[in-house]
Design a protein around this motif. Structure first.
Motif, PDB file in Angstrom:
ATOM      1  N   TYR A  60      40.858  45.724  50.100  1.00  0.00           N
ATOM      2  CA  TYR A  60      42.062  44.966  49.771  1.00  0.00           C
ATOM      3  C   TYR A  60      43.241  45.898  49.504  1.00  0.00           C
ATOM      4  O   TYR A  60      44.362  45.631  49.940  1.00  0.00           O
ATOM      5  CB  TYR A  60      41.778  44.057  48.562  1.00  0.00           C
ATOM      6  CG  TYR A  60      40.538  43.235  48.770  1.00  0.00           C
ATOM      7  CD1 TYR A  60      40.482  42.290  49.797  1.00  0.00           C
ATOM      8  CD2 TYR A  60      39.401  43.425  47.981  1.00  0.00           C
ATOM      9  CE1 TYR A  60      39.327  41.550  50.017  1.00  0.00           C
ATOM     10  CE2 TYR A  60      38.248  42.697  48.197  1.00  0.00           C
ATOM     11  CZ  TYR A  60      38.214  41.765  49.223  1.00  0.00           C
ATOM     12  OH  TYR A  60      37.067  41.045  49.455  1.00  0.00           O
ATOM     13  N   PRO A 104      42.721  32.692  51.500  1.00  0.00           N
ATOM     14  CA  PRO A 104      41.378  32.912  50.929  1.00  0.00           C
ATOM     15  C   PRO A 104      40.367  33.487  51.911  1.00  0.00           C
ATOM     16  O   PRO A 104      39.327  33.985  51.486  1.00  0.00           O
ATOM     17  CB  PRO A 104      40.972  31.514  50.454  1.00  0.00           C
ATOM     18  CG  PRO A 104      41.849  30.565  51.209  1.00  0.00           C
ATOM     19  CD  PRO A 104      43.136  31.286  51.432  1.00  0.00           C
ATOM     20  N   PRO A 108      39.974  37.552  47.830  1.00  0.00           N
ATOM     21  CA  PRO A 108      39.262  36.700  46.873  1.00  0.00           C
ATOM     22  C   PRO A 108      40.230  35.814  46.108  1.00  0.00           C
ATOM     23  O   PRO A 108      41.393  36.184  45.877  1.00  0.00           O
ATOM     24  CB  PRO A 108      38.595  37.718  45.929  1.00  0.00           C
ATOM     25  CG  PRO A 108      38.560  39.006  46.686  1.00  0.00           C
ATOM     26  CD  PRO A 108      39.758  38.989  47.582  1.00  0.00           C
ATOM     27  N   SER A 109      39.751  34.650  45.708  1.00  0.00           N
ATOM     28  CA  SER A 109      40.616  33.689  45.011  1.00  0.00           C
ATOM     29  C   SER A 109      41.178  34.254  43.717  1.00  0.00           C
ATOM     30  O   SER A 109      42.255  33.855  43.270  1.00  0.00           O
ATOM     31  CB  SER A 109      39.840  32.397  44.741  1.00  0.00           C
ATOM     32  OG  SER A 109      38.685  32.664  43.960  1.00  0.00           O
ATOM     33  N   THR A 110      40.475  35.194  43.094  1.00  0.00           N
ATOM     34  CA  THR A 110      40.966  35.785  41.849  1.00  0.00           C
ATOM     35  C   THR A 110      42.209  36.646  42.077  1.00  0.00           C
ATOM     36  O   THR A 110      43.016  36.830  41.155  1.00  0.00           O
ATOM     37  CB  THR A 110      39.876  36.661  41.200  1.00  0.00           C
ATOM     38  OG1 THR A 110      39.407  37.618  42.163  1.00  0.00           O
ATOM     39  CG2 THR A 110      38.704  35.817  40.733  1.00  0.00           C
ATOM     40  N   LEU A 111      42.361  37.180  43.272  1.00  0.00           N
ATOM     41  CA  LEU A 111      43.505  38.040  43.568  1.00  0.00           C
ATOM     42  C   LEU A 111      44.719  37.270  44.069  1.00  0.00           C
ATOM     43  O   LEU A 111      45.853  37.725  43.882  1.00  0.00           O
ATOM     44  CB  LEU A 111      43.128  39.084  44.631  1.00  0.00           C
ATOM     45  CG  LEU A 111      42.169  40.202  44.226  1.00  0.00           C
ATOM     46  CD1 LEU A 111      41.932  41.136  45.408  1.00  0.00           C
ATOM     47  CD2 LEU A 111      42.728  40.991  43.053  1.00  0.00           C
ATOM     48  N   LEU A 114      47.744  36.606  41.705  1.00  0.00           N
ATOM     49  CA  LEU A 114      48.389  37.865  41.330  1.00  0.00           C
ATOM     50  C   LEU A 114      49.196  38.426  42.499  1.00  0.00           C
ATOM     51  O   LEU A 114      50.291  38.958  42.313  1.00  0.00           O
ATOM     52  CB  LEU A 114      47.330  38.881  40.895  1.00  0.00           C
ATOM     53  CG  LEU A 114      46.518  38.502  39.654  1.00  0.00           C
ATOM     54  CD1 LEU A 114      45.368  39.468  39.438  1.00  0.00           C
ATOM     55  CD2 LEU A 114      47.417  38.460  38.417  1.00  0.00           C
ATOM     56  N   ASN A 131      48.783  44.132  36.107  1.00  0.00           N
ATOM     57  CA  ASN A 131      47.798  43.058  36.254  1.00  0.00           C
ATOM     58  C   ASN A 131      47.131  43.104  37.622  1.00  0.00           C
ATOM     59  O   ASN A 131      45.909  42.971  37.742  1.00  0.00           O
ATOM     60  CB  ASN A 131      48.468  41.699  36.048  1.00  0.00           C
ATOM     61  CG  ASN A 131      48.878  41.473  34.610  1.00  0.00           C
ATOM     62  OD1 ASN A 131      48.284  42.032  33.690  1.00  0.00           O
ATOM     63  ND2 ASN A 131      49.909  40.672  34.398  1.00  0.00           N
ATOM     64  N   ALA A 135      43.158  44.184  38.559  1.00  0.00           N
ATOM     65  CA  ALA A 135      42.329  43.264  39.337  1.00  0.00           C
ATOM     66  C   ALA A 135      41.787  43.940  40.602  1.00  0.00           C
ATOM     67  O   ALA A 135      40.620  43.758  40.962  1.00  0.00           O
ATOM     68  CB  ALA A 135      43.136  42.022  39.706  1.00  0.00           C
ATOM     69  N   GLN A 138      38.702  46.358  40.245  1.00  0.00           N
ATOM     70  CA  GLN A 138      37.365  45.784  40.139  1.00  0.00           C
ATOM     71  C   GLN A 138      36.582  45.880  41.443  1.00  0.00           C
ATOM     72  O   GLN A 138      35.356  45.780  41.444  1.00  0.00           O
ATOM     73  CB  GLN A 138      37.456  44.320  39.696  1.00  0.00           C
ATOM     74  CG  GLN A 138      38.075  44.129  38.330  1.00  0.00           C
ATOM     75  CD  GLN A 138      38.325  42.666  38.003  1.00  0.00           C
ATOM     76  OE1 GLN A 138      37.783  41.773  38.658  1.00  0.00           O
ATOM     77  NE2 GLN A 138      39.144  42.410  36.999  1.00  0.00           N
TER      78      GLN A 138
END
Length: 204
Positions: A60, A104, A108-111, A114, A131, A135, A138
């Motif tokens: 990413y 998506p 990933p949906s968590t990124l 942000l 932030n 992320a 990880q």
């Protein structure tokens, strides 16, 4: 080129990135880690475009870095060489080039939230967006480095150039840390990558 890109990019980003590289005639080089930067764009004397990206980046961060550098090329081509490297022309170019990747199937949906926030006004380096940087960290392979905010107060840590510091209090967004050798105070971003030092074995 596709086979090379598959080693470094999210699967569904390979095709679109290949098209960008082909469209803008980019000579892409994947290189060993450089401490000061993730990537670089250069206009070579023969008029060709060379982009280098660090090989050690997670998929990413590699994607963001590659598009970041292509945005330099596009901005210079569209607006001329007198623009600021990370001025409004580059920001607009980066936003437009990155938009098709913010889905998506790639991130990933968590990124995604942000990234959406970051690209409202992209910075010269994603590492200045604490932030987002935390992320992205990880998804890095396991290593010996930690993020500064993870260390307890008073920890002794070393940065990549070998200088050693003691972690102090947080001042608004950054941490005030003392260089052990000189006693001078410096401010660090919470997402600074550092290596903790065992105080018992550290020699001033």
């Amino acid at each position: 080129m596709d086979s090379v890109l598959q080693k470094y990019l999210p699967e569904h980003a390979v095709g679109p990135c290949f098209e960008l590289i082909r469209t803008y005639s980019v000579n892409l080089k994947v290189v060993n880690e450089r401490v000061t930067r993730h990537g670089d764009y250069r206009l070579l004397p023969d008029g060709s475009h060379q982009i280098t990206v660090n090989a050690n980046l997670n998929p990413y961060r590699f994607l963001i870095t590659l598009v970041h550098e292509i945005a330099h090329l596009v901005a210079f081509e569209n607006y001329g060489r007198r623009i600021k490297p990370h001025g409004k022309e580059w920001k607009y170019s980066f936003q437009q080039l990155m938009l098709p990747f913010l889905r998506p199937q790639i991130f990933p949906s968590t990124l995604l939230p942000l990234l959406a926030n970051h690209f409202r006004n992209p910075k010269a380096s994603s590492t200045t967006d604490a932030n987002l940087s935390i992320a992205l960290k990880q998804f890095d392979p396991p290593g010996e480095e930690s993020l500064l905010y993870e260390l307890p107060p008073g920890s002794i840590f070393r940065i990549k150039n070998g200088r050693t510091f003691k972690k102090g209090p947080r001042k608004i967004k950054r941490y005030q840390c003392m260089e052990v050798k000189s006693g001078r105070m410096y401010l660090f971003q919470p997402n600074a990558e550092v290596r903790i030092v065992n105080e018992k074995t550290y020699e001033k």
